[in-house]
Design a protein around this motif. Structure first.
Motif, PDB file in Angstrom:
ATOM      1  N   ARG A  62       7.011  -3.322  -9.999  1.00  0.00           N
ATOM      2  CA  ARG A  62       5.842  -3.667  -9.728  1.00  0.00           C
ATOM      3  C   ARG A  62       5.136  -4.754  -9.781  1.00  0.00           C
ATOM      4  O   ARG A  62       4.566  -5.440  -9.019  1.00  0.00           O
ATOM      5  CB  ARG A  62       4.760  -3.227 -11.307  1.00  0.00           C
ATOM      6  N   LYS A  89       4.640   1.731   1.583  1.00  0.00           N
ATOM      7  CA  LYS A  89       5.963   2.431   0.990  1.00  0.00           C
ATOM      8  C   LYS A  89       6.282   3.418   1.411  1.00  0.00           C
ATOM      9  O   LYS A  89       7.512   3.978   1.794  1.00  0.00           O
ATOM     10  CB  LYS A  89       5.514   3.003  -0.438  1.00  0.00           C
ATOM     11  N   ALA A  90       5.580   4.548   2.255  1.00  0.00           N
ATOM     12  CA  ALA A  90       5.592   5.748   2.719  1.00  0.00           C
ATOM     13  C   ALA A  90       6.586   5.642   3.938  1.00  0.00           C
ATOM     14  O   ALA A  90       7.365   6.349   4.377  1.00  0.00           O
ATOM     15  CB  ALA A  90       4.498   6.612   3.151  1.00  0.00           C
ATOM     16  N   SER A 118       0.849  -1.212  -0.312  1.00  0.00           N
ATOM     17  CA  SER A 118      -0.349  -0.108   0.252  1.00  0.00           C
ATOM     18  C   SER A 118       0.478   1.383   0.120  1.00  0.00           C
ATOM     19  O   SER A 118       2.170   0.838   0.105  1.00  0.00           O
ATOM     20  CB  SER A 118      -0.876  -0.015   1.187  1.00  0.00           C
ATOM     21  N   ARG A 119       0.306   2.461  -0.420  1.00  0.00           N
ATOM     22  CA  ARG A 119       0.885   3.382  -0.032  1.00  0.00           C
ATOM     23  C   ARG A 119       1.270   3.659   0.966  1.00  0.00           C
ATOM     24  O   ARG A 119       2.503   4.460   1.473  1.00  0.00           O
ATOM     25  CB  ARG A 119       0.194   5.176  -0.534  1.00  0.00           C
ATOM     26  N   SER A 120       0.917   3.031   2.473  1.00  0.00           N
ATOM     27  CA  SER A 120       1.350   3.425   3.374  1.00  0.00           C
ATOM     28  C   SER A 120       2.443   2.990   3.817  1.00  0.00           C
ATOM     29  O   SER A 120       3.649   3.413   4.417  1.00  0.00           O
ATOM     30  CB  SER A 120       0.477   3.212   4.439  1.00  0.00           C
ATOM     31  N   ASP A 129      14.352   5.944  -1.528  1.00  0.00           N
ATOM     32  CA  ASP A 129      13.257   5.430  -2.295  1.00  0.00           C
ATOM     33  C   ASP A 129      12.372   3.916  -2.146  1.00  0.00           C
ATOM     34  O   ASP A 129      12.768   2.901  -1.699  1.00  0.00           O
ATOM     35  CB  ASP A 129      12.604   5.638  -3.972  1.00  0.00           C
ATOM     36  N   TRP A 130      11.166   3.600  -2.274  1.00  0.00           N
ATOM     37  CA  TRP A 130      10.804   2.319  -2.834  1.00  0.00           C
ATOM     38  C   TRP A 130      11.381   1.241  -3.603  1.00  0.00           C
ATOM     39  O   TRP A 130      11.698   1.984  -5.150  1.00  0.00           O
ATOM     40  CB  TRP A 130       9.426   2.536  -2.801  1.00  0.00           C
TER      41      TRP A 130
END
Length: 598
Positions: free
Chosen positions: A592, A577-578, A573-575, A587-588
């Motif tokens: 994909r 990755k953050a 999820s975005r969270s 960075d992540w």
């Protein structure tokens, strides 16, 4: 090299060469072949009737009492008129000089220096490495006085130290004995390079021949040295010296005020896995320049050189240093993401095979560090301030990120410790918890009791999932039989893990394996022989235990073959990755398909 700047009273380790020394040290290294030197120390006038002279019983960076004074012989003292003074040996590392009137005191002694692996003192025909804790005595009365060190060395030798150079060749000056004892000297036949990073000057000094690449070392050390601002605001030094010994066998490293000494086997630099050992060690000691040297627990401030310095926070001093070492290298681009993951995965796997983690907390391990050992009992009943300290640091880092909504991390705790608790101040548990509350608004007392004052038990899958990671093995990994015992080259067991199949069968460390199922076994073929059987099956182990031959039935356990790896979870999820980016500082790194980007 930039001009030396005047001293500011921050234990920075860089001092003006115009300091007027009050205590002078002279060491004659002109006859080095038999590891010997002559030392003379001149102290200012004293009015004491019993003038005390000490040699430390431990060296900074190694939390263990050592027989350092055993290297000193022919200890004598004279007054300012050159007349002999009576000397009485009072204790390990202590002499008492009798005085009848005020006088300056001069002491001299013969030093034997052949403790290369201890990184205390080593003298031979090619160099001398001098850590003052095992070389130069001091008087508590003049511990805070300025010092100078003058050396007589062979003509071809070159001398380096974190201390500033004195007015004469092969001499150094400092503001106190504390500076001297934390600023080792490397003099001899060596390689020397200079470089700069983020406005600071650095030197690389390498003694010994080997398969190292000086250009690569300088390039990577430059990248590493420029990453300090990822954690701290400011530097405790203007100049820093990386000292390296390329040796035959010994390895290890020690941090100092504005330098480090790193020892590696001379042919352990070329292969990537070996070079990683070197550069991770360099990063570890560089982190220590802040964490331990610039700020440290109250039990170690000021250092008491004549006894143990106790603290329940040594796990934070050492474990968090090991934790940060790979983070800085990752940010600097010196190691790859895969190498960063592999390092963390190995630490997690090692933790799972350390039964002592279920017995001892990292706080207790910190207090016990001065009397800790290794071997079978230690792994079964003790935690390690380095290994478990890393994982306690990981847990605290993730907690800080969680509780602050990714605004603060473990780096901010260390930034605050450097800013607010710098030597000569110190910090204790309450100081750390107050910082944690300021960063998150949460009371960390309960968390501390669970993770620090109690044996550390972490749910690694749940923890790593926060950062979008999972633990896995390679596709060719499979279930293999497991005994929980480790033999040496003579088939004598050096380790039997608590609650393992071997442990539960009554096998103990020190037993000597003779046969499996009635057939002789060799040390080289032991692991292969075990793999001939299936997990859950029974085998007969014939062994000598206390010189008595006996047979034991052992039910084989199960473990996974191959190396533990960290991978991306499916559809992070975005969270997640953050969270990963706030934690790692990069960075992540996955595409994909969940594969690491090149």
């Amino acid at each position: 090299m930039k001009p030396v700047v005047p001293l500011i009273l921050t234990f920075s380790g860089l001092f003006s060469a115009t300091i007027q020394a009050e205590v002078s040290y002279r060491i004659d290294l002109t006859q080095p072949l038999h590891h010997s030197a002559s030392v003379e120390v001149n102290f200012p006038k004293t009015s004491s009737s019993h003038f005390t002279v000490n040699l430390p019983v431990w060296r900074t960076g190694k939390y263990q009492v050592l027989p350092l004074a055993d290297s000193i012989r022919s200890f004598s003292a004279k007054d300012e008129a050159g007349q002999p003074l009576p000397v009485v040996r009072m204790a390990s590392g202590e002499w008492q000089v009798g005085l009848t009137q005020p006088t300056a005191v001069s002491v001299s002694y013969q030093l034997h220096a052949n403790q290369l692996g201890e990184r205390v003192a080593h003298i031979d025909g090619t160099h001398a490495f001098l850590d003052a804790s095992g070389v130069f005595v001091y008087s508590p009365e003049f511990r805070d006085e300025a010092i100078t060190v003058s050396m007589q060395v062979p003509d071809s030798w070159r001398s380096y130290s974190g201390m500033a150079k004195g007015e004469q060749a092969h001499s150094f000056v400092g503001t106190s004995y504390d500076v001297l004892v934390d600023s080792p000297i490397e003099t001899g036949i060596n390689h020397h390079r200079q470089f700069s990073a983020d406005g600071r000057d650095y030197e690389l000094v390498v003694w010994g021949e080997g398969n190292y690449d000086l250009d690569k070392m300088v390039a990577d050390l430059t990248k590493l040295s420029g990453q300090a601002n990822a954690i701290w605001e400011g530097y405790p030094f203007e100049r820093y010296v990386y000292m390296v010994h390329a040796t035959s066998g010994v390895s290890g490293a020690t941090e100092h005020l504005n330098s480090t000494i790193i020892q590696r086997p001379r042919f352990s630099f070329r292969e990537r896995k070996d070079y990683l050992g070197f550069i991770k060690t360099a990063s570890h000691e560089f982190v220590h320049t802040w964490n331990v040297k610039a700020y440290r627990p109250v039990g170690l401030v000021p250092y008491d050189y004549q006894k143990e310095n106790m603290s329940e926070l040594l796990w934070l001093s050492e474990g968090s240093t090991s934790y940060f070492q790979s983070q800085l290298l990752l940010r600097a681009g010196v190691i790859t993401v895969k190498e960063f993951f592999d390092d963390l995965a190995k630490r997690i796997a090692k933790n799972e095979l350390t039964p002592g983690r279920e017995v001892q907390s990292v706080a207790e391990a910190s207090v016990n560090q001065w009397s800790s050992g290794d071997g079978d009992y230690a792994i079964n009943h003790s935690a390690n301030i380095y290994s478990e300290g890393v994982l306690a640091s990981l847990a605290l880092d993730f907690s800080l990120l969680d509780e602050s909504g990714l605004k603060h991390s473990y780096r901010d705790l260390h930034k605050a410790l450097y800013r607010d608790h710098r030597v000569p101040a110190g910090f204790d548990v309450s100081d750390v918890q107050q910082i944690l509350m300021k960063l998150t608004g949460e009371d960390y007392n309960a968390w501390w009791q669970t993770h620090i004052n109690s044996p550390l038990s972490l749910d690694f899958p749940a923890l790593l999932k926060k950062a979008g990671l999972k633990m896995d093995y390679s596709k060719d990994s499979k279930s293999i039989p497991y005994t929980g015992m480790k033999p040496d080259s003579s088939l004598i067991l050096t380790q039997v893990l608590r609650d393992s199949p071997a442990w539960n069968a009554g096998i103990v460390a020190g037993d000597e394996i003779v046969a499996i199922n009635g057939l002789k076994v060799t040390a080289k073929g032991f692991d292969a022989r075990i793999k001939d059987f299936k997990a859950g099956g029974q085998i007969e182990i014939t062994l000598f235990s206390d010189d008595r031959l006996k047979s034991v039935l052992l039910t084989l356990g199960e473990q996974q073959s191959g190396q533990l790896m960290l991978k991306s979870v499916k559809k992070p999820s975005r969270s997640q990755k953050a969270f990963f980016e706030a934690w790692s500082g990069i960075d992540w790194p996955f595409d994909r398909k969940g594969l690491l980007k090149s």
